[in-house]
Design an enzyme around this catalytic site. Sequence first.
Site, PDB file in Angstrom:
ATOM      1  N   SER A 138      -2.404  -2.409   1.659  1.00  0.00           N
ATOM      2  CA  SER A 138      -3.434  -1.374   1.559  1.00  0.00           C
ATOM      3  C   SER A 138      -4.758  -2.110   1.370  1.00  0.00           C
ATOM      4  CB  SER A 138      -3.145  -0.515   0.317  1.00  0.00           C
ATOM      5  OG  SER A 138      -4.247   0.333   0.048  1.00  0.00           O
ATOM      6  N   TYR A 151      -0.445   1.540  -8.661  1.00  0.00           N
ATOM      7  CA  TYR A 151      -0.376   1.408  -7.194  1.00  0.00           C
ATOM      8  C   TYR A 151      -1.003   0.077  -6.757  1.00  0.00           C
ATOM      9  CZ  TYR A 151      -1.184   2.432  -2.225  1.00  0.00           C
ATOM     10  OH  TYR A 151      -1.202   2.381  -0.845  1.00  0.00           O
TER      11      TYR A 151
HETATM   12  N1  NAP Z   1      -2.345   6.790   4.104  1.00  0.00           N
HETATM   13  C1  NAP Z   1      -3.175   5.919   3.606  1.00  0.00           C
HETATM   14  O1  NAP Z   1      -4.392   6.205   3.463  1.00  0.00           O
HETATM   15  C2  NAP Z   1      -2.694   4.539   3.218  1.00  0.00           C
HETATM   16  C3  NAP Z   1      -3.670   3.607   2.830  1.00  0.00           C
HETATM   17  C4  NAP Z   1      -3.261   2.344   2.456  1.00  0.00           C
HETATM   18  C5  NAP Z   1      -1.926   2.009   2.483  1.00  0.00           C
HETATM   19  N2  NAP Z   1      -0.990   2.928   2.857  1.00  0.00           N
HETATM   20  C6  NAP Z   1       0.420   2.512   2.847  1.00  0.00           C
HETATM   21  O2  NAP Z   1       1.046   2.871   4.071  1.00  0.00           O
HETATM   22  C7  NAP Z   1       2.458   3.017   3.853  1.00  0.00           C
HETATM   23  C8  NAP Z   1       2.925   4.299   4.529  1.00  0.00           C
HETATM   24  O3  NAP Z   1       2.340   5.414   3.898  1.00  0.00           O
HETATM   25  P1  NAP Z   1       1.805   6.689   4.702  1.00  0.00           P
HETATM   26  O4  NAP Z   1       0.361   6.755   4.466  1.00  0.00           O
HETATM   27  O5  NAP Z   1       2.330   6.716   6.068  1.00  0.00           O
HETATM   28  O6  NAP Z   1       2.425   7.848   3.792  1.00  0.00           O
HETATM   29  P2  NAP Z   1       3.601   8.910   4.010  1.00  0.00           P
HETATM   30  O7  NAP Z   1       3.338   9.719   5.221  1.00  0.00           O
HETATM   31  O8  NAP Z   1       3.745   9.596   2.706  1.00  0.00           O
HETATM   32  O9  NAP Z   1       4.866   8.003   4.289  1.00  0.00           O
HETATM   33  C9  NAP Z   1       5.557   7.321   3.270  1.00  0.00           C
HETATM   34  C10 NAP Z   1       6.944   7.006   3.779  1.00  0.00           C
HETATM   35  O10 NAP Z   1       7.627   6.272   2.767  1.00  0.00           O
HETATM   36  C11 NAP Z   1       8.920   6.818   2.624  1.00  0.00           C
HETATM   37  N3  NAP Z   1       9.459   6.621   1.285  1.00  0.00           N
HETATM   38  C12 NAP Z   1       8.909   6.953   0.085  1.00  0.00           C
HETATM   39  N4  NAP Z   1       9.752   6.670  -0.907  1.00  0.00           N
HETATM   40  C13 NAP Z   1      10.865   6.135  -0.327  1.00  0.00           C
HETATM   41  C14 NAP Z   1      12.104   5.664  -0.814  1.00  0.00           C
HETATM   42  N5  NAP Z   1      12.415   5.669  -2.116  1.00  0.00           N
HETATM   43  N6  NAP Z   1      13.016   5.193   0.073  1.00  0.00           N
HETATM   44  C15 NAP Z   1      12.745   5.187   1.400  1.00  0.00           C
HETATM   45  N7  NAP Z   1      11.605   5.631   1.925  1.00  0.00           N
HETATM   46  C16 NAP Z   1      10.681   6.108   1.072  1.00  0.00           C
HETATM   47  C17 NAP Z   1       8.766   8.304   2.961  1.00  0.00           C
HETATM   48  O11 NAP Z   1      10.007   8.807   3.476  1.00  0.00           O
HETATM   49  P3  NAP Z   1      11.037   9.783   2.702  1.00  0.00           P
HETATM   50  O12 NAP Z   1      10.235  10.577   1.719  1.00  0.00           O
HETATM   51  O13 NAP Z   1      11.634  10.583   3.818  1.00  0.00           O
HETATM   52  O14 NAP Z   1      12.010   8.840   2.075  1.00  0.00           O
HETATM   53  C18 NAP Z   1       7.747   8.257   4.087  1.00  0.00           C
HETATM   54  O15 NAP Z   1       8.382   8.121   5.333  1.00  0.00           O
HETATM   55  C19 NAP Z   1       2.659   2.999   2.329  1.00  0.00           C
HETATM   56  O16 NAP Z   1       3.183   1.733   1.959  1.00  0.00           O
HETATM   57  C20 NAP Z   1       1.250   3.181   1.784  1.00  0.00           C
HETATM   58  O17 NAP Z   1       1.084   2.576   0.515  1.00  0.00           O
HETATM   59  C21 NAP Z   1      -1.356   4.186   3.235  1.00  0.00           C
END
Ligand code: NAP
Length: 279
Positions: A138, A151
């Site tokens: 991130s 986080y």
């Molecule tokens: N969106 C942003 O602005 C942003 C910014 C910086 C970094 N990130 C990073 O990008 C990555 C993806 O996030 P996203 O933004 O795409 O959010 P998201 O749409 O909420 O996706 C998160 C994913 O992680 C999975 N997950 C959560 N807990 C889990 C567990 N215990 N076991 C297996 N899977 C799990 C969820 O699937 P299930 O709930 O189906 O298990 C979901 O598919 C994360 O690492 C996040 O920290 C995002």
Amino acid sequence: MNNPKKTQRVALVTGASSGIGKATALALVNEGYVVYPVARRVEIMDDLKAIGCIPIKMDVTKEEDVVAVVEQIECDHGGVDILVNNAGLSVYGSVEETDIDNARYQFDVNFFGLGRLTQLVLPHMREQRWGKIINVSSGEGKVHAPLAAWYVSSKFALEGFSDCLRAETAQFGIDVVVVRPGAIDTEITGGFIDPLLETSGSGPYGDIARKMADWFRNMGAEKGTASPPSVIADTILEAIKSSRPKTRYAAGIGVRQAIFFKRILSDRMFDRFMMRMLG
Ligand SMILES: NC(=O)c1ccc[n+]([C@@H]2O[C@H](COP(=O)([O-])OP(=O)(O)OC[C@H]3O[C@@H](n4cnc5c(N)ncnc54)[C@H](OP(=O)(O)O)[C@@H]3O)[C@@H](O)[C@H]2O)c1
């Protein structure tokens, strides 16, 4: 082990039921990779199945799930060639008020889940002397923010882990790449606003918590304050296809600017800059 002659690279993408993970699985399958998207909500990956992916249910915090997924891929295709460690969640709230079990769970998902899966895929990558491990960090893997300590520290840990892993596995032809998304329009933001307010919205940190919640409520691709997840999927694809990828990529709204200010400002100046950003 069934080990068919390989013509296609095999990718395992965690957190592929939504957001960045789903966009990445889509981008990879469209490029001809064999793609295993994994997450707990396997039922919402039918769209990926329909276009040729092989979704599997996996909770990254459950040893039996993680082992079973890697064994299945070894059995079907010899092993995982490309691991995209993307699954994550955000525990926001002040250090003082966050339940320590939630803080531990934050690390179980964002850090230990990724670490365990990495351990399991390394033997195959090492033996074939080729592998790519993409760790989704991130902007907050570099830049701190108030009420984000649990986080931020999970992502800082991921960054240090990735550097050590890169240094020790380069000799086996394995690339380790960190991808730092900025503001991306996914489920993650909506998911942590209410818990943030429950934890810190009415206590001594309430003023910052409420401003932060407003800031995140205003985050969205349609408002021009966040990028679509495809921006990160394209970046991950670029790193996978490159014969000499960068060690770190940053993409999405705001991330390059935030990292730049973090580099040029003193810690205290950056603290003030952060507070001004939150209004
Ligand atoms: N969106 C942003 O602005 C942003 C910014 C910086 C970094 N990130 C990073 O990008 C990555 C993806 O996030 P996203 O933004 O795409 O959010 P998201 O749409 O909420 O996706 C998160 C994913 O992680 C999975 N997950 C959560 N807990 C889990 C567990 N215990 N076991 C297996 N899977 C799990 C969820 O699937 P299930 O709930 O189906 O298990 C979901 O598919 C994360 O690492 C996040 O920290 C995002």
